[in-house]
Write a protein that holds these residues in place. Structure first.
Motif, short mmCIF file in Angstrom:
data_model
loop_
_atom_site.label_atom_id
_atom_site.label_comp_id
_atom_site.label_asym_id
_atom_site.label_seq_id
_atom_site.Cartn_x
_atom_site.Cartn_y
_atom_site.Cartn_z
N UNK A 163 -19.73 33.26 -10.81
CA UNK A 163 -19.47 32.11 -9.93
C UNK A 163 -18.50 32.53 -8.82
N UNK A 164 -18.23 31.60 -7.88
CA UNK A 164 -17.32 31.93 -6.77
C UNK A 164 -15.93 32.30 -7.31
N UNK A 165 -15.39 31.46 -8.19
CA UNK A 165 -14.08 31.80 -8.79
C UNK A 165 -14.19 33.06 -9.63
N UNK A 166 -15.33 33.19 -10.29
CA UNK A 166 -15.53 34.33 -11.20
C UNK A 166 -15.47 35.67 -10.49
N UNK A 167 -15.94 35.70 -9.24
CA UNK A 167 -15.91 36.98 -8.50
C UNK A 167 -14.47 37.40 -8.21
N UNK A 168 -13.62 36.41 -7.90
CA UNK A 168 -12.21 36.73 -7.64
C UNK A 168 -11.54 37.18 -8.95
N UNK A 196 -10.38 26.83 -13.21
CA UNK A 196 -11.44 26.34 -12.32
C UNK A 196 -12.80 26.90 -12.74
N UNK A 197 -12.78 28.12 -13.22
CA UNK A 197 -14.01 28.75 -13.68
C UNK A 197 -14.65 27.93 -14.82
N UNK A 198 -13.79 27.36 -15.68
CA UNK A 198 -14.32 26.50 -16.74
C UNK A 198 -14.81 25.17 -16.14
N UNK A 221 -16.75 32.93 -20.99
CA UNK A 221 -15.68 32.79 -20.00
C UNK A 221 -14.80 34.03 -20.04
N UNK A 222 -14.36 34.58 -18.90
CA UNK A 222 -14.73 34.10 -17.58
C UNK A 222 -16.19 34.41 -17.24
N UNK A 223 -16.84 33.46 -16.52
CA UNK A 223 -18.17 33.71 -15.99
C UNK A 223 -17.94 34.37 -14.62
N UNK A 224 -18.17 35.68 -14.59
CA UNK A 224 -17.80 36.45 -13.39
C UNK A 224 -18.79 36.31 -12.25
N UNK A 284 -9.64 40.70 -9.85
CA UNK A 284 -8.27 40.69 -10.40
C UNK A 284 -8.21 41.50 -11.70
N UNK A 285 -9.17 41.25 -12.58
CA UNK A 285 -9.15 41.96 -13.88
C UNK A 285 -9.34 43.46 -13.69
N UNK A 286 -10.12 43.83 -12.67
CA UNK A 286 -10.34 45.27 -12.41
C UNK A 286 -9.22 45.88 -11.58
N UNK A 287 -8.18 45.09 -11.35
CA UNK A 287 -6.97 45.51 -10.61
C UNK A 287 -7.28 45.88 -9.16
N UNK A 288 -8.35 45.26 -8.59
CA UNK A 288 -8.63 45.51 -7.17
C UNK A 288 -7.76 44.63 -6.30
#
Ligand code: DGP
Length: 209
Positions: A49-54, A76-78, A44-47, A58-62
């Motif tokens: 999944x749908x939530x994971x892509x967001x 939600x990712x969990x 986790x996070x599993x990047x 966010x983590x990459x500051x995009x």
């Protein structure tokens, strides 16, 4: 036997960024599989999944998101994986999980959210049978390399996270001195995991918190 089908154990790794969690997860998965155990590795996070892509963006500051929104996305990712995790556990597979709800609460509380509020949406997720908390002084993390450009990757932030993690420990937690040779650490963790796997076989899975 008391009629219950043997279940797998839920083993979680927690700790600050760069504390060696991913390396130890990988080594433990390989070791337990070599002994013939049914093991799945989850991070986790599993990047993917749908939530994971967001979360990844966010983590990459995009993208920027309010603290509450990103907190709920990590949670939600969990939840996206919760049913799969339960199925695997009741079918006898042991799960080795890199980060879990404790990271969720520690990181969001460090950003100023209320700790109890942060715990709320994690309620009902499968409860770990053992949490290995890899301890390392955050200032030593700078020398480990790999501190990149993602959010939260600063010593100051990680020191604050560490203080919150310590408020979250319960009787499933074991502190591991992570500033040692990786194979020495693995042996300590693997010995304990084998005992937990044995103990959990006939115990019912419970839920957080
Ligand atoms: P990792 O892929 O394990 O390096 O995690 C990426 C970053 O996200 C890391 O700085 C820790 C943070 N993080 C992991 N899980 C959560 C969570 O549930 N909530 C929050 N706010 N941050 C998290």
């Amino acid at each position: 036997m008391n009629g219950l089908k043997s279940r797998g154990a839920l083993i979680v790794f927690e700790g600050c960024d760069r504390s060696g969690k991913s390396t130890q997860c990988k080594l433990l998965v390989e070791h337990l599989r070599s002994l013939g155990h049914k093991i799945e590795h989850i991070s986790f996070p599993d990047r993917t999944t749908e939530c994971g892509k967001v979360i990844d963006a966010y983590l990459k500051k995009k993208i920027d998101l309010p603290h509450e929104t990103i907190h709920l996305l990590f949670t939600s990712n969990r939840w996206e994986l919760a049913n799969k995790m339960k199925q695997l556990l009741v079918n006898g597979t042991t799960l080795i999980v890199d980060r879990y709800s404790y990271s969720g609460v520690a990181f969001s509380t460090t950003k100023g959210l209320d700790l109890e509020w942060c715990k709320g949406p994690e309620t009902g997720l499968p409860r770990p049978d053992r949490v290995f908390f890899l301890q390392i002084n955050p200032t030593a993390l700078e020398n480990r390399g790999g501190f990149g450009n993602e959010r939260f990757e600063t010593t100051d932030f990680q020191e604050k996270v560490l203080k919150i993690y310590k408020q979250l420990h319960d009787d499933s937690w074991v502190y591991i001195d992570a500033f040692r040779d990786r194979h020495v650490i693995l042996k300590e963790i693997a010995d304990q995991t084998l005992k937990v796997i044995e103990k959990c076989k006939t115990e019912k899975l419970s839920t957080l918190w």
